[in-house]
Motif scaffolding. Structure first.
Motif, PDB file in Angstrom:
ATOM      1  N   VAL A  60      31.945  47.649  39.369  1.00  0.00           N
ATOM      2  CA  VAL A  60      32.807  46.587  39.897  1.00  0.00           C
ATOM      3  C   VAL A  60      34.093  46.633  39.088  1.00  0.00           C
ATOM      4  O   VAL A  60      34.083  46.359  37.886  1.00  0.00           O
ATOM      5  N   THR A 109      32.812  48.162  44.053  1.00  0.00           N
ATOM      6  CA  THR A 109      33.278  46.833  44.446  1.00  0.00           C
ATOM      7  C   THR A 109      34.605  46.558  43.749  1.00  0.00           C
ATOM      8  O   THR A 109      34.732  46.803  42.543  1.00  0.00           O
ATOM      9  N   ARG A 156      33.163  47.375  48.905  1.00  0.00           N
ATOM     10  CA  ARG A 156      33.147  45.933  49.119  1.00  0.00           C
ATOM     11  C   ARG A 156      34.213  45.263  48.269  1.00  0.00           C
ATOM     12  O   ARG A 156      34.711  45.836  47.301  1.00  0.00           O
TER      13      ARG A 156
END
Length: 225
Positions: free
Chosen positions: A92, A120, A145
């Motif tokens: 992330v 992400t 995402r």
């Protein structure tokens, strides 16, 4: 349609609660009270013992803004390699320019370092100067995402932008609402936005620091519709 709960976990007790209640995924971080930074290798290694959980690891070298020096970018690249070595399924990440735009050069380096892993883009997005332009850049960079509160303090307050983003991306990446998500509002957020995933710390007590089995399970029941 299976909906996914990602539990934000800053300690092993939260990971264990997520696993025990049947959550599909955790985001591992440290120092959640300051917005989260990269967790230790030992934490990732212990979390990896839960084979039923997908492990997404936050890569953020410090708190504060998302404008990074060359040394900090190198640190993030090294931390991505560390997370991979410890068994992470995804990382992330995110970086901005001083003007508040997605830093495509830095992000491209991070994407390359994470080649073969899922990606992400984190809540740096929520302080972007132009969010609709930013989501296009994030998708073009190859992210899977986007974690967002809709540029608001909580996802409930940012629900309008989250729904707009979900409509805009046309499946190019998943929109992951997060911030202030509880068992009391998770279903309404998914219904209002059309998203299929949601992110929560799942803490059963206001101000608590540990996810609870009961709250994780309650969110999972809420989003099973």
């Amino acid at each position: 349609m299976q909906r996914i709960l990602e539990v934000c976990a800053a300690n092993l007790a939260s990971v264990e609660a997520a696993a025990a209640a049947g959550a599909q995924r955790v985001e591992l971080c440290a120092a959640l009270s300051t917005g989260g930074v990269t967790p230790s290798p030992g934490f990732i290694r212990e979390a990896r013992r839960h084979e039923n959980l997908l492990l997404h690891v936050l890569i953020r070298p410090r708190d504060g803004d998302f404008v990074y020096s060359p040394a900090e970018v190198r640190t993030m690249e090294a931390d991505i390699r560390m997370a991979r070595d410890e068994g992470a399924d995804a990382v992330v990440v995110g970086a901005l320019t001083p003007e508040g735009r997605v830093d495509t050069d830095v992000c491209a380096r991070l994407v390359e370092a994470a080649r073969g892993m899922r990606l992400t883009f984190h809540r740096a997005f929520d302080v972007c100067a132009a969010p609709l332009e930013a989501v296009d850049r994030i998708a073009a960079l190859g992210f899977d995402r986007l974690l967002t509160s809709g540029a608001a303090p909580t996802a409930v307050e940012g629900v309008g932008l989250i729904a707009e983003l979900q409509a805009l991306v046309h499946g190019r990446l998943a929109i992951l609402p997060g911030s202030g998500v509880t068992s009391r509002n998770a279903r309404a957020l998914l219904e209002a936005t059309g998203c299929g995933e949601i992110h929560s710390s799942a803490r059963g007590v206001a101000g608590g620091s540990v996810s609870t089995v009961d709250e994780v399970a309650a969110i999972l029941r809420a989003i099973d519709f």
